[in-house]
Scaffold this motif. Structure first.
Motif, PDB file in Angstrom:
ATOM      1  N   ARG A 236       0.863  -1.180   0.000  1.00 19.78           N
ATOM      2  CA  ARG A 236       0.000   0.000   0.000  1.00 19.78           C
ATOM      3  C   ARG A 236       0.897   1.227   0.000  1.00 19.78           C
ATOM      4  NH1 ARG A 236      -4.946  -0.530   3.745  1.00 19.78           N
ATOM      5  NH2 ARG A 236      -4.144   1.478   4.292  1.00 19.78           N
ATOM      6  N   ARG A 237       0.548   2.239  -0.782  1.00 16.66           N
ATOM      7  CA  ARG A 237       1.377   3.439  -0.900  1.00 16.66           C
ATOM      8  C   ARG A 237       0.479   4.678  -0.874  1.00 16.66           C
ATOM      9  NH1 ARG A 237       5.802   3.859  -5.618  1.00 16.66           N
ATOM     10  NH2 ARG A 237       6.829   2.403  -4.222  1.00 16.66           N
ATOM     11  N   ILE A 238       0.892   5.686  -0.081  1.00 17.78           N
ATOM     12  CA  ILE A 238       0.166   6.951  -0.029  1.00 17.78           C
ATOM     13  C   ILE A 238       1.146   8.104  -0.232  1.00 17.78           C
ATOM     14  CG2 ILE A 238      -1.727   6.165   1.448  1.00 17.78           C
ATOM     15  CD1 ILE A 238      -0.246   7.429   3.814  1.00 17.78           C
ATOM     16  N   ASP A 239       0.630   9.246  -0.646  1.00 18.76           N
ATOM     17  CA  ASP A 239       1.400  10.473  -0.789  1.00 18.76           C
ATOM     18  C   ASP A 239       1.289  11.240   0.530  1.00 18.76           C
ATOM     19  OD1 ASP A 239       2.327  13.066  -1.303  1.00 18.76           O
ATOM     20  OD2 ASP A 239       1.570  13.030  -3.357  1.00 18.76           O
ATOM     21  N   VAL A 240       2.413  11.601   1.116  1.00 18.04           N
ATOM     22  CA  VAL A 240       2.405  12.271   2.420  1.00 18.04           C
ATOM     23  C   VAL A 240       1.665  13.609   2.367  1.00 18.04           C
ATOM     24  CG1 VAL A 240       4.593  13.528   2.207  1.00 18.04           C
ATOM     25  CG2 VAL A 240       3.840  12.700   4.447  1.00 18.04           C
ATOM     26  N   ASP A 241       1.548  14.209   1.184  1.00 19.13           N
ATOM     27  CA  ASP A 241       0.853  15.485   1.054  1.00 19.13           C
ATOM     28  C   ASP A 241      -0.654  15.348   0.832  1.00 19.13           C
ATOM     29  OD1 ASP A 241       3.179  17.033   1.392  1.00 19.13           O
ATOM     30  OD2 ASP A 241       3.749  16.638  -0.680  1.00 19.13           O
ATOM     31  N   ASP A 242      -1.149  14.120   0.807  1.00 14.92           N
ATOM     32  CA  ASP A 242      -2.581  13.882   0.652  1.00 14.92           C
ATOM     33  C   ASP A 242      -3.310  14.501   1.847  1.00 14.92           C
ATOM     34  OD1 ASP A 242      -5.188  12.576   0.924  1.00 14.92           O
ATOM     35  OD2 ASP A 242      -4.468  11.142  -0.565  1.00 14.92           O
TER      36      ASP A 242
ATOM     37  N   GLN B  40       2.636  10.495  17.032  1.00 11.92           N
ATOM     38  CA  GLN B  40       3.370  10.645  15.779  1.00 11.92           C
ATOM     39  C   GLN B  40       3.289   9.416  14.878  1.00 11.92           C
ATOM     40  OE1 GLN B  40       4.892  13.734  14.847  1.00 11.92           O
ATOM     41  NE2 GLN B  40       3.501  14.215  16.512  1.00 11.92           N
ATOM     42  N   ARG B  41       2.165   8.704  14.987  1.00 14.57           N
ATOM     43  CA  ARG B  41       1.920   7.571  14.092  1.00 14.57           C
ATOM     44  C   ARG B  41       1.153   8.069  12.884  1.00 14.57           C
ATOM     45  NH1 ARG B  41      -0.985   3.484  18.004  1.00 14.57           N
ATOM     46  NH2 ARG B  41      -2.196   5.384  18.221  1.00 14.57           N
ATOM     47  N   LEU B  42       1.433   7.494  11.739  1.00 14.67           N
ATOM     48  CA  LEU B  42       0.810   7.915  10.490  1.00 14.67           C
ATOM     49  C   LEU B  42      -0.605   7.380  10.374  1.00 14.67           C
ATOM     50  CD1 LEU B  42       1.746   9.505   7.990  1.00 14.67           C
ATOM     51  CD2 LEU B  42       2.195   7.315   6.920  1.00 14.67           C
ATOM     52  N   LEU B  43      -1.544   8.269  10.029  1.00 13.25           N
ATOM     53  CA  LEU B  43      -2.941   7.902   9.840  1.00 13.25           C
ATOM     54  C   LEU B  43      -3.355   8.207   8.411  1.00 13.25           C
ATOM     55  CD1 LEU B  43      -4.447   9.587  13.023  1.00 13.25           C
ATOM     56  CD2 LEU B  43      -3.705   7.207  12.780  1.00 13.25           C
ATOM     57  N   TYR B  44      -4.173   7.352   7.844  1.00  9.94           N
ATOM     58  CA  TYR B  44      -4.784   7.603   6.546  1.00  9.94           C
ATOM     59  C   TYR B  44      -6.281   7.414   6.715  1.00  9.94           C
ATOM     60  CZ  TYR B  44      -6.056   7.347   1.653  1.00  9.94           C
ATOM     61  OH  TYR B  44      -6.642   7.577   0.437  1.00  9.94           O
ATOM     62  N   ARG B  45      -7.036   8.450   6.442  1.00 13.54           N
ATOM     63  CA  ARG B  45      -8.485   8.462   6.657  1.00 13.54           C
ATOM     64  C   ARG B  45      -8.848   8.088   8.090  1.00 13.54           C
ATOM     65  NH1 ARG B  45     -10.852   5.959   0.996  1.00 13.54           N
ATOM     66  NH2 ARG B  45     -10.238   7.736  -0.261  1.00 13.54           N
ATOM     67  N   GLY B  46      -8.038   8.555   9.041  1.00  9.17           N
ATOM     68  CA  GLY B  46      -8.317   8.351  10.454  1.00  9.17           C
ATOM     69  C   GLY B  46      -7.884   7.015  11.019  1.00  9.17           C
ATOM     70  N   GLU B  47      -7.290   6.143  10.196  1.00  9.77           N
ATOM     71  CA  GLU B  47      -6.854   4.822  10.667  1.00  9.77           C
ATOM     72  C   GLU B  47      -5.347   4.689  10.520  1.00  9.77           C
ATOM     73  OE1 GLU B  47      -9.025   1.624   8.914  1.00  9.77           O
ATOM     74  OE2 GLU B  47     -10.950   2.628   9.152  1.00  9.77           O
ATOM     75  N   LEU B  48      -4.737   3.907  11.426  1.00  9.16           N
ATOM     76  CA  LEU B  48      -3.297   3.669  11.336  1.00  9.16           C
ATOM     77  C   LEU B  48      -2.940   3.123   9.959  1.00  9.16           C
ATOM     78  CD1 LEU B  48      -2.486   2.085  14.796  1.00  9.16           C
ATOM     79  CD2 LEU B  48      -1.826   4.340  13.963  1.00  9.16           C
ATOM     80  N   PHE B  49      -1.836   3.627   9.399  1.00  8.65           N
ATOM     81  CA  PHE B  49      -1.430   3.209   8.064  1.00  8.65           C
ATOM     82  C   PHE B  49      -0.154   2.403   8.124  1.00  8.65           C
ATOM     83  CE2 PHE B  49       1.042   3.775   4.201  1.00  8.65           C
ATOM     84  CZ  PHE B  49       0.139   3.321   3.265  1.00  8.65           C
ATOM     85  N   THR B  50      -0.123   1.304   7.375  1.00  6.00           N
ATOM     86  CA  THR B  50       1.113   0.554   7.160  1.00  6.00           C
ATOM     87  C   THR B  50       1.312   0.427   5.664  1.00  6.00           C
ATOM     88  OG1 THR B  50      -0.039  -1.563   7.278  1.00  6.00           O
ATOM     89  CG2 THR B  50       0.945  -0.757   9.306  1.00  6.00           C
ATOM     90  N   GLY B  51       2.520   0.611   5.222  1.00  3.03           N
ATOM     91  CA  GLY B  51       2.845   0.548   3.804  1.00  3.03           C
ATOM     92  C   GLY B  51       3.966   1.509   3.482  1.00  3.03           C
ATOM     93  N   GLU B  52       3.966   2.040   2.274  1.00  8.35           N
ATOM     94  CA  GLU B  52       4.989   2.979   1.842  1.00  8.35           C
ATOM     95  C   GLU B  52       4.398   4.372   1.729  1.00  8.35           C
ATOM     96  OE1 GLU B  52       7.886   0.164  -0.806  1.00  8.35           O
ATOM     97  OE2 GLU B  52       6.326   1.271  -1.843  1.00  8.35           O
ATOM     98  N   VAL B  53       5.238   5.360   2.000  1.00 12.73           N
ATOM     99  CA  VAL B  53       4.832   6.755   1.950  1.00 12.73           C
ATOM    100  C   VAL B  53       5.710   7.466   0.930  1.00 12.73           C
ATOM    101  CG1 VAL B  53       4.534   8.867   3.285  1.00 12.73           C
ATOM    102  CG2 VAL B  53       4.235   6.648   4.390  1.00 12.73           C
ATOM    103  N   THR B  54       5.091   8.176  -0.019  1.00 13.83           N
ATOM    104  CA  THR B  54       5.857   8.892  -1.033  1.00 13.83           C
ATOM    105  C   THR B  54       5.819  10.388  -0.758  1.00 13.83           C
ATOM    106  OG1 THR B  54       3.966   9.151  -2.516  1.00 13.83           O
ATOM    107  CG2 THR B  54       5.297   7.182  -2.782  1.00 13.83           C
TER     108      THR B  54
END
Length: 77
Positions: free
Chosen positions: A9-15, A24-38
């Motif tokens: 799974r990959r997300i853009d950090v500027d999304d 300081q954990r990464l969230l995507y749409r309010g949920e913890l994210f695991t994968g790659e960050v671009t």
């Protein structure tokens, strides 16, 4: 935007849907994210693990869109 391919799974950090919680954990749409960050930095694309510290790969291209450099983890970067 979330991109899923070959089990990564990959997300853009500027999304705008990417945030960090108080720990300081990464969230995507309010949920913890695991994968790659671009992250795009000018004419370069940098890819990190979700910890934000582990460098995976980087690509650069010139103004005409031609690739000029690329690195992957293990290439001595």
């Amino acid at each position: 935007m979330l991109i899923e391919g070959d089990s990564t799974r990959r997300i853009d950090v500027d999304d705008p849907e990417v945030n960090m919680d108080d720990a300081q954990r990464l969230l995507y749409r309010g949920e913890l994210f695991t994968g790659e960050v671009t992250e795009y930095l000018g004419n370069a694309l940098v890819v990190f693990d979700d910890d934000g510290l582990t460098f995976r790969e980087s690509y650069e291209w010139d103004e005409d869109g031609r690739p000029t450099k690329s690195w992957r983890l293990g290439d001595g970067f």
